[in-house]
Scaffold this active site. Structure first.
Site, short mmCIF file in Angstrom:
data_model
loop_
_atom_site.label_atom_id
_atom_site.label_comp_id
_atom_site.label_asym_id
_atom_site.label_seq_id
_atom_site.Cartn_x
_atom_site.Cartn_y
_atom_site.Cartn_z
N ASP A 1 0.83 -1.21 0.00
CA ASP A 1 0.00 0.00 0.00
C ASP A 1 0.87 1.25 0.00
OD1 ASP A 1 0.93 0.05 2.61
OD2 ASP A 1 -0.95 0.84 3.41
N LEU B 1 11.22 -21.01 -4.88
CA LEU B 1 10.45 -20.03 -4.10
C LEU B 1 8.94 -20.27 -4.26
CD1 LEU B 1 10.41 -17.18 -2.57
CD2 LEU B 1 10.13 -16.20 -4.84
N TRP C 1 1.76 7.95 -2.56
CA TRP C 1 3.07 8.20 -3.18
C TRP C 1 2.89 8.95 -4.51
CZ3 TRP C 1 5.73 6.45 -7.60
CH2 TRP C 1 7.12 6.59 -7.57
N HIS D 1 0.13 2.52 -8.44
CA HIS D 1 -0.07 1.07 -8.55
C HIS D 1 0.80 0.50 -9.68
CE1 HIS D 1 -3.18 1.35 -5.66
NE2 HIS D 1 -4.13 1.80 -6.44
#
Ligand code: FPP
Length: 190
Positions: free
Chosen positions: A13, A124, A18, A30
């Protein structure tokens, strides 16, 4: 690795704030945020971290303006197309946790294809939480257990084993990029 962190979770978030602070529309934040995810996967993998879960869209996010929702869905689609070869090449085990049922069919198919082709990978474990809410996840896990074991009491081990992240273990490090210190219905049990 100098520290023992197996599962990292990120609440992505602060993008809107920003961007606004730089005189750009919120969605620009985003877009920049989504680009960072690729870098984060590379670095996480390099550090030998075993699992990464990112919060891309919460069950509460459906109340956002339609244009913002559309951008977030487009970003997910772009990300999946872009990252698919890298997921396969680096033997990353990919999963979407939450619900994909409200996404366009084309994206649902893409998600299932990547999940299916990476399901046996040992690298991963990378989870995107989309249309995800932890309370919803826990409720579904309990109901699944009750359906399979009628009349039996659930244990914390059995509950953990019924969550979407059962292979990833508990979260060792939670990062909230916007800087607030709230969990916001994300991986509450984990
Ligand atoms: C919430 O904070 C953030 C979101 C609703 C979206 C986060 C999603 C991305 C960064 C892109 C999706 C990425 C992939 C890989 C699909 P906010 O930015 O609205 O917070 P603020 O209002 O506090 O600034």
């Amino acid at each position: 690795m100098a520290f023992d962190v197996n599962h990292v979770a990120i609440i992505m978030d602060g993008n809107g704030r920003w961007a606004t602070g730089r005189s750009h529309p919120r969605v620009w934040g985003h877009i920049r945020g989504a680009r960072k995810v690729s870098e984060i996967i590379t670095e996480t993998d390099k550090l030998g971290i075993k699992a990464l879960t990112i919060y891309a869209f919460s069950t509460e996010n459906w109340s956002r303006p339609t244009s913002e929702i559309k951008t977030l869905i487009k970003l997910l689609k772009k990300f999946l197309h872009l990252e698919r070869p890298r997921i396969i090449k680096n033997r990353i085990r990919f999963k979407v946790i939450g619900n994909i049922g409200h996404l366009p069919v084309e994206i649902q198919t893409l998600v299932r294809e990547i999940e299916e082709s990476s399901k046996d990978f040992e690298g991963l474990k990378f989870n995107i939480a989309f249309d995800y809410g932890s309370r919803d996840e826990i409720t579904k896990a309990v109901n699944r257990y009750i359906a399979q074991h009628p009349g039996k009491e659930i244990t914390s081990e059995a509950l953990g084993a019924n969550l979407h992240t059962q292979l990833c273990g508990d979260v060792d490090l939670l990062i909230r990029t916007g800087g607030d210190q709230r969990i916001s219905n994300f991986l509450l049990w984990q």
